[in-house]
Every structure is written in C-alpha cells, then in structure tokens.
Design a protein around this motif. Structure first.
Motif, PDB file in Angstrom:
ATOM      1  N   ALA B  40       2.098  -3.731  -5.466  1.00 55.89           N
ATOM      2  CA  ALA B  40       2.153  -3.746  -4.003  1.00 55.89           C
ATOM      3  C   ALA B  40       2.970  -4.961  -3.569  1.00 55.89           C
ATOM      4  O   ALA B  40       3.176  -5.892  -4.355  1.00 55.89           O
ATOM      5  N   ASN B 128       5.449  -1.521  -3.806  1.00 53.48           N
ATOM      6  CA  ASN B 128       4.955  -0.248  -3.276  1.00 53.48           C
ATOM      7  C   ASN B 128       4.068   0.371  -4.347  1.00 53.48           C
ATOM      8  O   ASN B 128       4.480   0.441  -5.512  1.00 53.48           O
ATOM      9  N   VAL B 130       3.049   3.547  -4.422  1.00 52.89           N
ATOM     10  CA  VAL B 130       3.128   5.008  -4.512  1.00 52.89           C
ATOM     11  C   VAL B 130       4.400   5.439  -5.266  1.00 52.89           C
ATOM     12  O   VAL B 130       4.373   5.686  -6.468  1.00 52.89           O
ATOM     13  N   CYS B 131       5.523   5.475  -4.597  1.00 53.53           N
ATOM     14  CA  CYS B 131       6.720   6.128  -5.133  1.00 53.53           C
ATOM     15  C   CYS B 131       7.316   5.514  -6.398  1.00 53.53           C
ATOM     16  O   CYS B 131       7.858   6.257  -7.228  1.00 53.53           O
ATOM     17  N   GLU B 150      -6.319  -7.687  -3.112  1.00 56.77           N
ATOM     18  CA  GLU B 150      -6.101  -6.341  -2.580  1.00 56.77           C
ATOM     19  C   GLU B 150      -7.369  -5.483  -2.541  1.00 56.77           C
ATOM     20  O   GLU B 150      -7.343  -4.387  -1.986  1.00 56.77           O
ATOM     21  N   ASP B 153     -10.779  -1.293  -4.648  1.00 55.10           N
ATOM     22  CA  ASP B 153     -10.628   0.160  -4.495  1.00 55.10           C
ATOM     23  C   ASP B 153      -9.231   0.684  -4.814  1.00 55.10           C
ATOM     24  O   ASP B 153      -9.019   1.895  -4.845  1.00 55.10           O
ATOM     25  N   LYS B 154      -8.273  -0.201  -5.061  1.00 52.92           N
ATOM     26  CA  LYS B 154      -6.883   0.246  -5.178  1.00 52.92           C
ATOM     27  C   LYS B 154      -6.643   1.288  -6.278  1.00 52.92           C
ATOM     28  O   LYS B 154      -5.873   2.224  -6.064  1.00 52.92           O
ATOM     29  N   LEU B 156      -8.480   3.691  -7.175  1.00 57.17           N
ATOM     30  CA  LEU B 156      -8.955   4.988  -6.696  1.00 57.17           C
ATOM     31  C   LEU B 156      -8.065   5.524  -5.573  1.00 57.17           C
ATOM     32  O   LEU B 156      -7.952   6.732  -5.389  1.00 57.17           O
ATOM     33  N   LYS B 157      -7.430   4.623  -4.832  1.00 55.84           N
ATOM     34  CA  LYS B 157      -6.581   5.051  -3.719  1.00 55.84           C
ATOM     35  C   LYS B 157      -5.147   5.336  -4.163  1.00 55.84           C
ATOM     36  O   LYS B 157      -4.436   6.101  -3.508  1.00 55.84           O
ATOM     37  N   TYR B 158      -4.718   4.678  -5.223  1.00 50.37           N
ATOM     38  CA  TYR B 158      -3.345   4.854  -5.721  1.00 50.37           C
ATOM     39  C   TYR B 158      -3.393   5.177  -7.219  1.00 50.37           C
ATOM     40  O   TYR B 158      -2.835   4.437  -8.034  1.00 50.37           O
ATOM     41  N   PRO B 159      -4.061   6.275  -7.591  1.00 49.11           N
ATOM     42  CA  PRO B 159      -4.322   6.529  -9.015  1.00 49.11           C
ATOM     43  C   PRO B 159      -3.064   6.735  -9.852  1.00 49.11           C
ATOM     44  O   PRO B 159      -3.022   6.313 -11.008  1.00 49.11           O
ATOM     45  N   LEU B 160      -2.033   7.358  -9.281  1.00 49.10           N
ATOM     46  CA  LEU B 160      -0.844   7.634 -10.097  1.00 49.10           C
ATOM     47  C   LEU B 160      -0.235   6.340 -10.620  1.00 49.10           C
ATOM     48  O   LEU B 160       0.164   6.247 -11.792  1.00 49.10           O
TER      49      LEU B 160
END
Lengths: 231, 231
Positions: B40, B128, B130-131, B150, B153-154, B156-160
């Motif tokens: 991030a 980032n 995600v992408c 951060e 929970d990160k 679980l929210k951004y598993p990929l």
C-alpha cells in the motif's frame, strides 16, 4: 481565415459520467448529500467514521454509509454497530477485484439504501490513492484521509487524489510523537498540489479534529442546493 | 456420452503475460533475478530497501532497482544515494496515472537498466494493494510490505495481493507499542489467505528483520535456475 473549433464533449461520451449523473438525479430526488471518501488502505476511514457518526450530526442530519471493499464486510459490520444504515458493496466479481468504485457499482447498491431516510450518504471507497479519484459516482463532494504514517511525500506521488478532494483529513495524529514525520512538510505538499484546500488534523483514537470533521459534514449537508429534479 | 472439454488457454491470449515472458527472457539472458515488490502507499518499501541495500547482499549479489511511481522521482533519488543503479518509471502518461506497473511499462525501462552488471533487480511497484498483484512483469518472485499501522484486516480485504506473494514483510514494528494492533491476529489473517507463506517482522528504523530480509534476497538470487535462453 475563420476557423471553427469543434470541441468533442468527452464528458457526454463517458459512460461512467452518464451513470454518475443518473445517480446524482436519484440522490437529488431524495435530497441526499453524497460524500465520496477515499484514502490509501488502512488510513483510518472507518475508524474516523465510527467516531464522527457515533452521535447525530450537527443540524440533526441523518447519515448512511455505503462501504466499498474488494472483499469482506468487516467495515460495514463495525459501522452497523452505530445503528446507521450501512450497505456493503464488494468489487471482487472481476479478476482480482476492482481497485475502485465506479458509478455503475454505486448504482447497483442504490435500491438497498434507504435514501428517503437519510440526509448524508458517505461512500467509503476502496483503499487506493489512484483510481478512486478518476471515477465520479454521483457525489456532491470528495474528501480523503491521509495517515501521518504514510510519509510527507504522498501528495507529490499521488497528486490527482489530493487535487480531487475539497477536504484532506490528516489522520492518526496521536502517532506523531513516535514518527520521523514533519507535519508542516505534509501540509506544504498538500497545498502545492491543491492550493487552499481545507485540512483537518484528526485522530480517531484521541478524538482530535473529530468535532471539526462533524461540523464540516453538517455544513456539507446544509449547503446543499434544493433539488430541482422532479420527485 | 463422451464429452470433450476445450479449454481456452487464456494465458496465451493475454498480451500482458506475453510481454512479461519476453521480459523474463531478457532477464534470463543477463542472469538477473527479479523481485516484484508491492505494498500500500506509505508502507515503507523504499525505506526498507534503503536499509537492505546499504551494503552488498549475501553472496555479493549486486542489486538494481526499478522505481514505479505515478509521479515524481523522490524514491529513486533516495535509492540513488546508495550507489545502486536506479531507474525511475512514471505511470502518469494516462489519465490520472496508472495504479500499477504492467509488463509493457517494465519493458520500456529495460534498455535503461544495466542488466549485465546486476544479479538482482527489485521492481518497486506503485503503492496499491489491488492491481499490482494482477499484472505479471516477468519477475521470479513477488513480495509485499505490510505496515502494522494498516490494521490486522488487510489480508482479508485484499486477499489476492497477500496470496500472490511468497514473502510478506510486516513493517514498522517499532510502532507496535503505540498502536492498538494485534500482531498475532495479522499473522493469523496472512496465514488464512496464504497458508505457510514466509513472514518477516521488520523495521527500517530499528533495523529489526533487515538481516533476515537480506538473507532472503541472497537466497532468491542463489536459487536461480541457470538461464536456458541462448545469450
């Protein structure tokens, strides 16, 4: 020679903006002010909202929240404890998940929101400092949360995000004594990319700046131009 | 009835992967191990690299860095002070800037990199969660930096993102005494989305975990399968 310049109205051709305008019409019909709230992952959007929405807003404005996340409903669960209407929107239908909310995703959630029972809808966007600033969702205003743990350079590295917002909340101020961080330098950099933008130094932990944020949210609702769209 | 299942080989059709493979061939020719480093915004990738690359790596592996940012060259300037070859890659040609590096962007930088003079190329991706995890750039391995600021929970929210990496550096451990943060809970959540993944708790400030990270980088170079692509 007389030259005629034909300007392509890109705006009208942009599907996202067309849908954003349809969302805006729906918000207008229900007299709902909409705030698009953005930040990097973990900057503290949800924690700030928990503090700010724990009591009725100034002017007794009633708030609702649309929670955007790639996956999970942890933030929505946290906010639901406040007895504020919360709808969760997950973006993980696509490959890997979308890194932002767009107008069509927000539109898909409208039917689940009690628009006639709220005055302010806060759309908590996916944690990301790039793409969320590029997609209008039908909002009246955009704000962002920037944590002091992220460093002073973020406005210069992600200028569009800082430029897109009319409020920058500088969050986690309680950590300032423990960081090599120059708050004045961050404020200077924010002002470089978005001169004169309103900033509030906040801490969801100590409550610093939360009243000022609540006042700002109340003013946002109060400044709303009455709807002109037939109901 | 006998049914034949035709599988569309999506991989071969994907332009990004095709270019990533071309990058990989170039890296192989120069015998360079490539690490795609993600996080991030503000998680501390650059500060960790500054510490980790301040001295020659184990096995005397020579490092170079490709700096991905939407805008600016602040991180590249910081790393250049280490006398490590650094190339800056900005993604802001597009509207608002791309939120990730893709194989073609990396390819455009290859000519500027002294591939024959380095053993390890660290590609510092755009901040980032995600992408960047969705786009292969020709790397051998992917790692991420997750700051303790951060929240737990990160994963679980951004598993990929967490799933895509073979190393997760849990950074800014020096701030743990000042946070409402449960390190065990984060480690548990990391393991939920990527069971058994290697984690290192790090602090660029105190140096915690930096030697372990340097060893990991050295092992990454050492484990490289010798190139089979003709030079």
């Amino acid at each position: 020679m007389h030259r005629t310049r034909v300007r392509v109205v890109e705006d009208a051709l942009d599907a996202n903006n067309t849908i954003a305008r349809a969302n805006r019409d729906d918000f207008d019909r229900s007299d709902v002010t909409v705030l698009n709230l953005m930040s990097a992952p973990g900057a503290g959007k949800t924690a700030l909202l928990e503090r700010a929405l724990a009591e009725p807003l100034p002017g007794d404005a009633r708030a609702g929240v649309l929670e955007g996340d790639v996956q999970g409903s942890m933030d929505a669960d946290r906010l639901a404890a406040l007895h504020v209407p919360v709808v969760q929107l997950n973006t993980d239908n696509g490959f890997g998940g979308e890194c932002h909310l767009d107008a069509n995703m927000v539109r898909s959630a409208l039917g689940h929101l009690p628009l006639d029972e709220i005055d302010l809808l806060v759309i908590e966007n996916v944690g990301n400092l790039v793409c969320p600033a590029e997609f209008r969702v039908g909002e009246d205003a955009r704000a962002m949360v920037c944590s002091v743990t992220e460093g002073e350079d973020k406005p210069l590295k992600y200028p569009l995000m800082f430029r897109a917002c009319e409020l920058v909340a500088i969050n986690k101020s309680d950590l300032l004594p423990h960081l090599d961080f120059d708050l004045d330098k961050l404020l200077y950099n924010v002002d470089v990319v978005n001169p004169g933008v309103r900033t509030i130094v906040t801490s969801a932990r100590t409550g610093e700046g939360v009243e000022e944020l609540r006042r700002w949210l109340g003013e946002l609702v109060a400044r709303r131009v009455p709807a002109t769209v037939p109901g």
